[in-house]
Design a protein around this motif. Sequence first.
Motif, PDB file in Angstrom:
ATOM      1  N   VAL A 133       0.861  -0.892  -0.128  1.00 55.60           N
ATOM      2  CA  VAL A 133      -0.273   0.034  -0.205  1.00 55.60           C
ATOM      3  C   VAL A 133       0.376   1.290  -0.489  1.00 55.60           C
ATOM      4  O   VAL A 133       1.736   1.056   0.188  1.00 55.60           O
ATOM      5  CB  VAL A 133      -0.704   0.009   1.029  1.00 55.60           C
ATOM      6  CG1 VAL A 133      -1.438   1.200   1.640  1.00 55.60           C
ATOM      7  CG2 VAL A 133      -1.668  -1.400   1.158  1.00 55.60           C
ATOM      8  N   VAL A 135       0.549   4.924   1.229  1.00 55.51           N
ATOM      9  CA  VAL A 135      -0.793   6.692   1.630  1.00 55.51           C
ATOM     10  C   VAL A 135      -0.398   7.657   0.567  1.00 55.51           C
ATOM     11  O   VAL A 135       1.275   7.850   0.842  1.00 55.51           O
ATOM     12  CB  VAL A 135      -0.625   6.365   2.845  1.00 55.51           C
ATOM     13  CG1 VAL A 135      -2.012   7.493   3.221  1.00 55.51           C
ATOM     14  CG2 VAL A 135      -1.163   5.265   3.549  1.00 55.51           C
ATOM     15  N   LEU A 188      -2.349  -1.234  -3.472  1.00 60.00           N
ATOM     16  CA  LEU A 188      -3.427  -0.283  -3.894  1.00 60.00           C
ATOM     17  C   LEU A 188      -2.736   1.103  -2.774  1.00 60.00           C
ATOM     18  O   LEU A 188      -1.277   1.766  -2.888  1.00 60.00           O
ATOM     19  CB  LEU A 188      -4.223  -0.691  -2.253  1.00 60.00           C
ATOM     20  CG  LEU A 188      -5.583   0.408  -2.277  1.00 60.00           C
ATOM     21  CD1 LEU A 188      -6.438   0.066  -3.003  1.00 60.00           C
ATOM     22  CD2 LEU A 188      -5.831  -0.320  -0.167  1.00 60.00           C
ATOM     23  N   ILE A 190      -4.083   5.535  -1.774  1.00 62.29           N
ATOM     24  CA  ILE A 190      -5.280   5.992  -1.605  1.00 62.29           C
ATOM     25  C   ILE A 190      -4.319   7.546  -0.988  1.00 62.29           C
ATOM     26  O   ILE A 190      -3.538   7.373  -0.089  1.00 62.29           O
ATOM     27  CB  ILE A 190      -5.080   5.130   0.491  1.00 62.29           C
ATOM     28  CG1 ILE A 190      -5.355   3.689   0.126  1.00 62.29           C
ATOM     29  CG2 ILE A 190      -5.948   5.916   0.966  1.00 62.29           C
ATOM     30  CD1 ILE A 190      -5.829   2.994   1.397  1.00 62.29           C
ATOM     31  N   THR A 192      -4.852  10.416   0.815  1.00 61.72           N
ATOM     32  CA  THR A 192      -6.463  11.186   2.157  1.00 61.72           C
ATOM     33  C   THR A 192      -6.208  12.941   1.973  1.00 61.72           C
ATOM     34  O   THR A 192      -6.653  12.977   2.999  1.00 61.72           O
ATOM     35  CB  THR A 192      -4.928  10.625   3.323  1.00 61.72           C
ATOM     36  OG1 THR A 192      -3.803  10.813   3.034  1.00 61.72           O
ATOM     37  CG2 THR A 192      -4.149   8.720   3.695  1.00 61.72           C
ATOM     38  N   LEU A 195      -9.844  11.512   1.993  1.00 63.56           N
ATOM     39  CA  LEU A 195     -10.220   9.894   2.834  1.00 63.56           C
ATOM     40  C   LEU A 195      -9.955  10.343   4.411  1.00 63.56           C
ATOM     41  O   LEU A 195      -8.581  10.432   4.865  1.00 63.56           O
ATOM     42  CB  LEU A 195      -9.707   9.054   2.214  1.00 63.56           C
ATOM     43  CG  LEU A 195     -10.423   8.382   1.053  1.00 63.56           C
ATOM     44  CD1 LEU A 195      -9.633   7.506   0.424  1.00 63.56           C
ATOM     45  CD2 LEU A 195     -11.403   7.960   0.678  1.00 63.56           C
ATOM     46  N   SER A 200      -9.954   4.814   5.145  1.00 62.95           N
ATOM     47  CA  SER A 200      -7.700   4.176   4.656  1.00 62.95           C
ATOM     48  C   SER A 200      -7.777   2.750   5.121  1.00 62.95           C
ATOM     49  O   SER A 200      -8.243   2.121   4.687  1.00 62.95           O
ATOM     50  CB  SER A 200      -7.483   5.782   4.749  1.00 62.95           C
ATOM     51  OG  SER A 200      -7.206   6.424   4.289  1.00 62.95           O
ATOM     52  N   LEU A 203     -10.837   0.791   3.057  1.00 61.96           N
ATOM     53  CA  LEU A 203     -10.585   0.180   2.530  1.00 61.96           C
ATOM     54  C   LEU A 203      -9.178  -0.797   2.071  1.00 61.96           C
ATOM     55  O   LEU A 203      -9.278  -1.819   1.793  1.00 61.96           O
ATOM     56  CB  LEU A 203      -9.604   1.230   1.255  1.00 61.96           C
ATOM     57  CG  LEU A 203     -10.859   2.077   1.132  1.00 61.96           C
ATOM     58  CD1 LEU A 203      -9.677   3.797  -0.041  1.00 61.96           C
ATOM     59  CD2 LEU A 203     -11.418   0.966  -0.140  1.00 61.96           C
TER      60      LEU A 203
END
Length: 221
Positions: A133, A135, A188, A190, A192, A195, A200, A203
């Motif tokens: 992931v 971010v 993935l 994400i 923020t 979100l 998060s 997800l």
Amino acid sequence: MAVITISREHGSRGNAIARLLCERLGYRYFDKELMAQLGEEMGVEPEAIAGLPDDRQHRARSYVERFFAAMPSITGDIGWRAAAKVEVEAQLERLSVQTVESLIRAAHEQGNVVIVGRAAQVVLHNEPNVLHVRVVAPIEQRIRRAQATAGLSSDAARELVHQRDRAAADYLKSFYNVDWTDPLLYDLVINTSKLTEQASVELIAQALASLNRQPEAQASA
């Protein structure tokens, strides 16, 4: 027995998301305490674990500076000392990276752990049962967050964000020759900016559940 790696831009709230994710899933957080436990099982000295830098502060300059500052000065030795310092620093960094890699692989074998940074997305890139992931968040928003969290001026917060991002990018480029922004390193990504941390987390949990169902889907195909 899955593993989640999280690469985060500074100020993206990736660390907070990782902590919440551990609470949500009952996973362990790959911090110095867990690293020390794994290191003990592997026979690594506790002092070696305690001194390991992370991907945002990976240069062992303070140790090297003290080492060479303590050496007696010899007339005409400036060039030798500079070359030796560079070599010692490089060796210390390589040893640190190798130790961190061994600890990451040990954590992967045990499973149910969240690993933040430390190039785990590269070290475990081809390993099964790992969700990678990333971010992120817009730069200005990350600067405002850093400013509020650390109580810094806008300029100081901007410098901190850029410094931490550069250090993380340099870590992956220097030791693995990869671009940490490469989307193919992650399953993935994400953002923020809209979100919340909790959204998060949900997800990531959903993505992890899909990852865990893949063997069943492949078997029935």
